[in-house]
Structures are given as C-alpha cells and as structure tokens.
Design an enzyme around this catalytic site. Sequence first.
Site, mmCIF file in Angstrom:
data_model
loop_
_atom_site.group_PDB
_atom_site.id
_atom_site.type_symbol
_atom_site.label_atom_id
_atom_site.label_comp_id
_atom_site.label_asym_id
_atom_site.label_seq_id
_atom_site.Cartn_x
_atom_site.Cartn_y
_atom_site.Cartn_z
ATOM 1 N N SER A 73 -1.056 -0.117 10.550
ATOM 2 C CA SER A 73 -0.931 -1.132 9.179
ATOM 3 C C SER A 73 0.313 -0.465 7.962
ATOM 4 C CB SER A 73 -1.499 -2.008 9.272
ATOM 5 O OG SER A 73 -2.857 -1.882 10.105
ATOM 6 N N ARG A 129 26.525 23.494 -12.258
ATOM 7 C CA ARG A 129 24.986 23.537 -12.819
ATOM 8 C C ARG A 129 24.589 22.406 -14.197
ATOM 9 N NH1 ARG A 129 20.402 25.054 -9.867
ATOM 10 N NH2 ARG A 129 18.293 24.663 -10.866
ATOM 11 N N SER A 133 2.246 -2.164 4.100
ATOM 12 C CA SER A 133 1.762 -2.808 3.181
ATOM 13 C C SER A 133 2.486 -4.031 3.318
ATOM 14 C CB SER A 133 1.987 -2.204 1.884
ATOM 15 O OG SER A 133 1.601 -1.448 1.716
ATOM 16 N N GLN A 156 -0.177 -1.017 -6.285
ATOM 17 C CA GLN A 156 -0.691 -0.107 -5.690
ATOM 18 C C GLN A 156 -2.199 0.319 -6.711
ATOM 19 O OE1 GLN A 156 0.500 1.136 -3.418
ATOM 20 N NE2 GLN A 156 2.379 1.008 -3.260
ATOM 21 N N ARG A 184 -9.336 -8.756 4.262
ATOM 22 C CA ARG A 184 -8.943 -8.308 4.872
ATOM 23 C C ARG A 184 -8.501 -8.278 7.600
ATOM 24 N NH1 ARG A 184 -5.576 -3.025 2.940
ATOM 25 N NH2 ARG A 184 -4.146 -2.006 4.737
ATOM 26 N N ARG A 220 -7.820 -0.527 1.907
ATOM 27 C CA ARG A 220 -8.255 -0.869 2.826
ATOM 28 C C ARG A 220 -9.790 0.400 2.446
ATOM 29 N NH1 ARG A 220 -7.544 2.781 7.759
ATOM 30 N NH2 ARG A 220 -6.061 3.529 6.567
ATOM 31 N N ASN A 274 -10.495 4.075 -3.433
ATOM 32 C CA ASN A 274 -10.155 2.940 -3.894
ATOM 33 C C ASN A 274 -10.919 2.942 -4.630
ATOM 34 O OD1 ASN A 274 -6.991 2.897 -3.000
ATOM 35 N ND2 ASN A 274 -8.301 1.739 -1.259
#
Length: 452
Positions: free
Chosen positions: A95, A174, A97, A118, A86, A27, A37
């Site tokens: 929105s 632990r 995925s 991704q 899109r 997007r 992106n």
Amino acid sequence: MAARKQEEAESLKYPEVGHVAALILARGGSKGIPLKNIKPLAGIPLIGWVLRAAIDSDVFDSVWVSTDHDEIKEVAKSWKVEVHPRSEKVSSDDSTSLETIQEFLEKHPEVTVVCNIQATSPCLHPFHIKNALKKITEDRYDSVFSVVRRYQFRWKEVKKGSCTEPENLNPAKRPRRQDWNGELVENGSFYFATRDLIMKEGRLQGGRVAYFEMEPEHSVDIDVDIDWPVAEQRVLRYGYFGGGVSLMFCEVSGCLTAGRGHLSGSPDRPGVSFPGGPCDTDSGMSSGYVSDSEVSSAKSRDTELLNVSIHSRDIEGLRKLQKDDVEVVLLISEEDVLRQMHYKLMTGCEAMVVGEDPLKDVQSMVEKKKLDWNDVAYMGCDAASESCLRLAGLSAAPAYAQPEAIRAGKFTCKHGGGAGAVRDFAEHVLLQNQQARLQKQKAVGAVTTALK
C-alpha cells in the site's frame, strides 16, 4: 443549512482555504522494528513526537492518526487526537501513502487541505509546520513539502567493469563546500497538499508546488537512522519538547509506594502489611526490594507509630522538581488520610485526598490555579487515573501498572511503583522544562535578530 455552514466556516482556523487536517500514517506492520511507530524513543512513543509538534502548532482544524492496530489507536487517544481506522485494503506492505490518504479524504469530505506528517520524523517542530502552511494559506501554493540541503557529490551507478560518471560535479573543478550551495532533497518530514490535487490528479506534489527547507539537525528520519540509541541522542538534543509544566500530580499508592505501605505499632511490634506494600511478601516484588532500597521514614508521636517508606530515588526526584519551581501535589485515598502529614514531612509536597475518581478533585485545583491541562503533569497507576493521564500535557504510569494507565500515559517509566518510577518521570519533566526554556530563548533570540 446556510447558517450552519456559516458557523462551520467561522470555526475554521483558515476559512479562506477550508478545513486543514494533519494526518499521520501509522501502520501496525513494520519489517524492521515491530510496532516501531509506538516504540519509546527517549521515553516517548515515536509517533508522540510529531503529534506534539502538530498539536502545538495550533494551525490544524483536526489531527488524525490513520492506523490498523489497536495499540497504536490507544497511543493516539492518549495524545487526544482522532483516529481513522485504516482498512485492510490500504494496510498491506504494498500500500502507498497516497492510497491511504485518498481513503482518509473519501471518509472526511470536510477536509480541503491535508498535511501528511511522517511518524518517523521526531525532530519536527511547530514552527516548521506553521511556516510551511503559510505557503498555502498566504501564497496560494497547491502543495508544499519539506526538504533539507545536502552537500554530497553523486556518481552514476554502472554495471561491473564499466566506468562511472559524475552526476552533479565537474571533477576538474571540484568545489569547496563553502563555494557550493549543495542540493535540496526531500527529508520526508511532511507533505501539504490540497484535496483536489490528491483526489483529482492522484498525487501529493503538483500544481503550484513549493518546498520548505528544514535544518539538517531537525531532519532525522528513523526509517534511515535505525540505530535507536543514536536516534535518541539526536531527539534529546534537537526534538521538540513542548511547553514546560508548573504543576504535577502524583498518586502515592502504586507510584510513590509499591502499594498502601505499612503500619507499625512500635519498634518491638511487627508491622502490619497491606497488599503491595513493602511488608507484603506475597505481592510479587523481589525479595531484595527492601534491602536494596534506601528509605526515609517519618514516625508519628502517637502511641501507635505510623511508618511510611519511600524510595530515596523518588524523594530526590521530587526535590529536584521543587527546586525547578514545579509544584508537586501528592494524591492519597481516604483510607490513607492518616499518613497525609507524614508524606508532607518526608517529601516537602502537599498531600491531597481524592475520591475514587481523581479527576473530579484534581480538576478543581487546575481551575483554581487558572492552568490549562497542557501545563500539568500527572502520574497514575490504575484505570481510575485514565482520564487524568489523557488530559495532562505530560503523563506517565510506572512499569507494571494497570494496562489502562500505561496506555493512557505519554511517558514510559523504566521502574515500578515504589522502586524509582517517580524519579524516572521527574527527570523527564525536568528535561522537558529545560528544553522548553532553551527553545523559547532561541525563538526570542531569532525574533530579536530579525528585527535588527
């Protein structure tokens, strides 16, 4: 109709499961980093790292980018993948995925398995994708997603004043790190799922579900690792660089030189400047360009001396490529043919005359050498270079080149033509080749170890 369906089935990489598509959601809006992106990461648009891995995995019948932004569309096209426009309905901050993937599948009924990769996972490699897909094609899982093993003890979040409690350990016992297997958590790199799972059940994980474990060094998420310089260092070390290149074409005008250069008659005769050339004081170049640049010159023995100036950084970059066994071919126009021998003497590279459409001339050489365009690097600066820039496995345009060339190139140069841009791209090509050799050696070593 039956024959057509049979033909389509035979063209699929995995006929038994149908059409397998890779889908990267990108997007345009980003609350943190504008157009994140496609922001250059180590010289490559962020989305380019996963596109390269998806393409080179060679397991997808189609690779898509779903976006609502024109600039992202252009970057996707430069990587020779398809674009799904899109809609506004699935382009808001709210929105999901899943909604975006469902929209894609509604428009593409031929797709039976989708891999949502991704864009923010630049250290993804083709072998991750290949091995994960086997869980669907061979083991018949309905969904597969990537995970990473983390060694972190978790504690319950409580209101102020309340006491917390451990969620995954006993403080009285632990464990040491080496005595604990850790926990598997999603790293967000990719999600494989069948059409039926996504469209009928409305989810990406379900049915017969499996995970694919990735190494911590490859589990880089830019959504989390927002420190860009740190992310670049991780990518330079662990990112996928693809195969190396053995041939590079470089346009002289606008890339190796700022313009067409200049012609001088003799030491006492002033040079004749050309638009954009080093003698052109109206070209928009800074006045310090010539004095700041170390230049090399080759002069003809003719009465009229032909003087060609090239930045020393660029010459050094070309020589490094040659030393790394990358053949470099300089591309010159018919108007520049008199300088052909000078370019060769100065750089040690062959110079080739090309017409207005360089693809016609360059394509013949690629075919003659029996190379694929993925084995070729190309550097150009104008709209005529667009086709070559898109076809080449590695491509770049100098800073301030024509917009069409910059959009079509896969690498972003820091410097302009004639001012170090060729050196910028040469260093990227050298890094790509070096990383490709190292990754190939590791792959061979892993196979050898497995066979022992």
